[in-house]
Design an enzyme around this catalytic site. Structure first.
Site, short mmCIF file in Angstrom:
data_model
loop_
_atom_site.label_atom_id
_atom_site.label_comp_id
_atom_site.label_asym_id
_atom_site.label_seq_id
_atom_site.Cartn_x
_atom_site.Cartn_y
_atom_site.Cartn_z
N GLU A 43 0.81 -1.22 0.00
CA GLU A 43 0.00 0.00 0.00
C GLU A 43 0.85 1.27 0.00
OE1 GLU A 43 -0.51 -2.58 1.95
OE2 GLU A 43 -2.60 -3.24 1.71
N PHE A 105 -11.96 -7.23 13.81
CA PHE A 105 -10.89 -7.73 12.96
C PHE A 105 -10.48 -6.66 11.93
CE2 PHE A 105 -9.60 -10.01 9.02
CZ PHE A 105 -8.37 -10.43 9.49
N GLN A 106 -9.21 -6.38 11.87
CA GLN A 106 -8.64 -5.38 10.96
C GLN A 106 -9.27 -4.01 11.12
OE1 GLN A 106 -8.27 -7.15 6.96
NE2 GLN A 106 -6.27 -7.89 7.65
N LYS A 155 -17.72 -0.88 5.67
CA LYS A 155 -18.19 -1.87 4.68
C LYS A 155 -19.70 -1.78 4.45
CE LYS A 155 -17.83 -6.80 3.64
NZ LYS A 155 -17.09 -6.94 2.40
N MET A 473 24.12 9.24 2.70
CA MET A 473 23.90 10.57 3.27
C MET A 473 24.17 10.58 4.77
SD MET A 473 23.20 13.62 2.78
CE MET A 473 22.33 14.14 1.34
#
Ligand SMILES: Cc1cc2nc3c(=O)[nH]c(=O)nc-3n(C[C@H](O)[C@H](O)[C@H](O)COP(=O)(O)OP(=O)(O)OC[C@H]3O[C@@H](n4cnc5c(N)ncnc54)[C@H](O)[C@@H]3O)c2cc1C
Ligand SMILES: Cc1ncc(C[n+]2csc(CCOP(=O)(O)OP(=O)(O)O)c2C)c(N)n1
Ligand SMILES: [Mg+2]
Lengths: 559, 161
Positions: A43, A105-106, A155, A473
């Site tokens: 993602e 969940f999630q 959802k 760097m």
């Protein structure tokens, strides 16, 4: 309903990654078939790709992910876009409304998590609000000072049916960015410009965002003033123009920093006086009056005191300013004469310390790779993205950007792993252009999984890896300020990038000696499809000039 | 310098947390905060007391205005204004102190709002200075509990929010 709204907004491509909480929208997209969906491999990659698409085109980038870990994986991408004022709409799935707050969940409170790194965000609780919220989100993302907007979609809301009433127009009483600059302020600005003997134009990302590059060029050429740019501003004024002093700041040119330190008038346009630019604020431009054009009032007078603030869009402001200058009618010769001594001084600084590096016979210098890359591609109108670190600074110093939206780089957040997915986004927008990611060996490994995405979409992105086997760097700071103790910056294992390329079905080339540089670039640039060109560069090469953090910008360390 | 800001914000979820988040995230301080709906139920009125020099206050006001949910910000302390706080103080009231407490209430124009055999609960309204004075005087008598609101403020004359 979501898909319908996205179509109304003219969305052409969405970058995303699926999951249970967003499966319905993916399904609707698939059934509808109008909007192109790019399946990323992470993602974060999807978000940077949407960001790269937005920077390359000026349109809003769109990203679609699932709840929980899908949503949290976008946070770095969102923060990156936020810091650089890039318009994104990020749609995240969420657990059904009835379960919110239940540690379902999630489930994660992504609206809470992203509150400080979005321009605005929404949790949609009722399907009836959906059209309005989507419309607002795109409007807020792209207007004023652009930025990312997140919409969290439970959802059940995704699946509810309601009449689709997409508003044509919106009016938000609490959100009305000032676009039109004040005439009185423009006139005051002119009064300062008229008198200045040593003016300098300091151009930033805001010029690119507002598409004010033409107006900026007119201004510089009319009053014969030098132009220096921030990292984000590169491309706002042609890098090859005789009036360009290149980048200023921590790794800016000697000349640009000296000019800023001695100027009597800074004309700041769409730049935010970042600490990488000002160095020690108390010592910054001590002799200068400052005109500051910016669409966001918070950018003005945040770090330095300003004499003439101009709130508004920089294109409109510069148009008005140019008009006044024309009307006042001072002859070209008069402007030239007024600034002649200033130009003599500037040319002397340029001569004293130009951007240089030492070529060596046995080892590849990174600056040489960038110079060659520039020479070999400058006629092809390439889009360059960069990773973060030395590779990014060498790209900024040694590649010349003549047009806006040709350098896509993470400036504000400095996100390693940005460049490659951003290149994917840019290449999606412009399938026929040459898109090159200039990378470090560390950064490229942060989103290397997106090679699969590029292969799947058949994107011919070119990756130039400057491999110093170091987090270079940081190593440079250790060399200079930590007695060369290279804690946690030396890679004892680096993968074989050519083999990685081959494993994904892409092309891989490697150069280990200076005389191979040109031919590897030649082969790589001409190869079809996704290509890695790896250059084994001098391991302990530094980026110079360098203003040590917290020092005055005149205290530059030179080569 | 102390500044009292009056902020009108959209009455929607998250708006308050955006504001407090802005203060903590940018290192500004909030001395007191009070929120209530306005006559227009879609807007909330927030009074916020903060400290800082003129640059910080300018930045705070601009940053507040930048939030999409914020409708209007006024620095009421820029001009003439009235401000009030309220406190409920439960103080020990034994036989020998009951009269004295009542006398003090009288002087400070406080109200006794609850009485028990051993305590008085006093309601105090006024500017911060008065809150301080009253609590200081009551302390030796034994304050058992105290509840205070944040400041609310309003400019005098025209300059209304
Ligand atoms: C390793 C590293 C080193 C770096 N070294 C340097 C360096 O040496 N020099 C350097 O310059 N940077 C450097 N940077 C980048 C630096 O951190 C900042 O990102 C950069 O200086 C900010 O650029 P900017 O001022 O143009 O602002 P941006 O972040 O581009 O902000 C744009 C400004 O324009 C305004 N704006 C937006 N839209 C409009 C509009 N339509 N009209 C008017 N104004 C508008 C915005 O409100 C904002 O104030 C470095 C970054 C990294 C990671
Ligand atoms: C995600 C992330 N983590 C850490 C850093 C700190 N950091 C800045 S530059 C750098 C080194 C980058 O190494 P590499 O990609 O090899 O580039 P080089 O400097 O060697 O060219 C690091 C670790 C960062 N900018 N981003
Ligand atoms: Mg490296």
């Amino acid at each position: 309903m979501v898909v319908e709204a996205l179509k109304r907004e003219g969305v052409e491509v969405i970058f995303g990654f699926p999951g249970g909480a967003i499966i319905d929208i993916n399904d609707a997209l698939e059934k509808d078939g109008t909007i192109k969906y790019v399946l990323a491999r992470h993602e974060q990659g999807a978000t940077h790709a949407a960001d790269g698409y937005a920077r390359a085109t000026g349109k809003v980038g769109v990203c679609l992910v699932t709840s929980g870990p899908g949503a949290t994986n976008t946070v770095t991408g969102i923060a990156t876009a936020y810091m650089d004022s890039i318009p994104l709409v990020v749609l995240t799935g969420q657990v059904p409304t009835a379960l919110i707050g239940n540690d379902a969940f999630q489930e994660v409170d992504i609206v809470g998590i992203t509150r400080p790194c979005t321009k605005h965000n929404y949790l949609v609780k009722d399907v009836k609000e959906l059209p309005r919220i989507l419309k607002e989100a795109f409007y807020i993302a792209r207007t004023g000072r652009p930025g990312p907007v997140l919409i969290d979609l439970p959802k059940d809301v995704q699946n509810q049916k309601a009449e689709f009433n997409y508003p044509d127009k919106i009016k938000l009483r609490s959100y009305n960015p000032v676009v039109e600059p004040h005439n009185k302020q423009i006139r005051r600005a002119y009064r300062l410009i008229e008198k200045a003997k040593r003016p300098i134009i300091y151009a930033g990302g805001g010029v690119i965002i507002s598409g004010a590059h033409k107006e900026l060029k007119t201004l510089a050429e009319t009053i014969h003033a030098p132009v220096t740019m921030t990292l984000m501003g590169l491309g706002a004024f042609p890098g090859t123009h005789e009036y360009s002093l290149g980048m200023l700041g921590m790794h800016g040119s000697y000349c640009a920093n000296m000019a800023m330190a001695n100027t009597d008038l800074i004309i700041a346009v769409g730049a935010r006086f970042d600490d990488r630019v000002t160095g020690k604020v108390e010592a910054f431009a001590p002799l200068a009056k400052i005109i500051h054009i910016d669409i966001d009032p918070t950018s003005i007078q945040k770090n330095v005191k300003v004499d003439v603030p101009i709130v508004g869009d920089s294109k409109l402001a510069l148009k008005k300013l140019n008009k006044i200058i024309k009307e006042e009618g001072r002859p070209d010769e008069a402007w030239r004469d007024l600034h002649a001594a200033w130009w003599d001084q500037i040319r002397a600084w340029e001569k004293r310390h130009p951007l240089i590096y030492k070529l060596e016979k046995d080892v590849i210098k990174p600056q040489y790779v960038i110079e060659k890359l520039y020479e070999m591609t400058k006629d092809k109108d390439p889009i360059i993205t960069t990773e973060v670190g030395q590779n990014q600074m060498w790209a900024a110093q040694f590649f010349k950007f003549d047009k806006p939206r040709t350098l896509l780089t993470s400036g504000g957040l400095g996100t390693m792993g940005y460049g490659f997915p951003a290149a994917i986004g840019a290449q999606m927008a412009f399938p026929d252009r040459l898109v090159i990611d200039i990378a470090g060996d560390g950064s490229i490994q942060m989103n290397i999984q997106e090679m699969a995405t590029a292969m799947e979409q058949r994107l011919p992105v070119k990756i130039v890896i400057l491999n110093n086997e170091f987090l270079g760097m940081v190593r440079q700071w250790q060399e200079l300020f930590y007695d060369k103790r290279y804690a946690a910056t030396k890679f004892s294992v680096t993968p074989d990038f050519v083999k990685i390329a081959e494993a994904y079905g892409a092309n891989g080339f490697r150069a280990t000696k200076p005389e191979e540089v040109e031919s590897v670039l030649e082969q790589g640039l001409n190869a079809e499809g996704l290509t890695i060109m790896e250059f084994a560069i001098a391991k302990e090469e530094g980026v110079f000039p360098m203003v040590p953090a917290g020092k005055a910008t005149t205290e530059m360390l030179l080569v | 310098m102390k500044h009292t800001l009056s902020v009108l914000v959209e009455n929607c979820p998250g708006a308050l947390s955006r504001i407090t988040g802005l203060f903590s995230g940018r290192g500004f301080n909030i001395e007191s905060l009070s929120v209530a709906p306005t006559l227009d139920p879609t807007l909330s009125h927030l009074t916020l007391v903060t400290r800082g020099d003129e640059f910080i206050i300018e930045q705070i006001i601009k940053q507040l205005n930048r939030l999409v949910d914020v409708y209007k910000v006024v620095d009421v302390s820029e001009g003439e204004f009235v401000e009030r706080e309220m406190a409920l103080i439960k103080v020990r009231a034994e036989d020998e102190t009951r009269a004295e407490i009542l006398r003090m209430c009288d002087i400070f124009r406080c109200k006794v709002v609850d009485v028990s055999p051993k305590t008085y609960t006093i309601e105090v309204t006024g500017p911060e200075s008065k809150m301080k004075a009253v609590t200081e005087l009551l302390k030796p008598l034994g304050i058992k509990e105290i509840a205070r609101t944040g400041t609310i403020a309003m400019s005098r004359e025209k300059k209304s929010v």
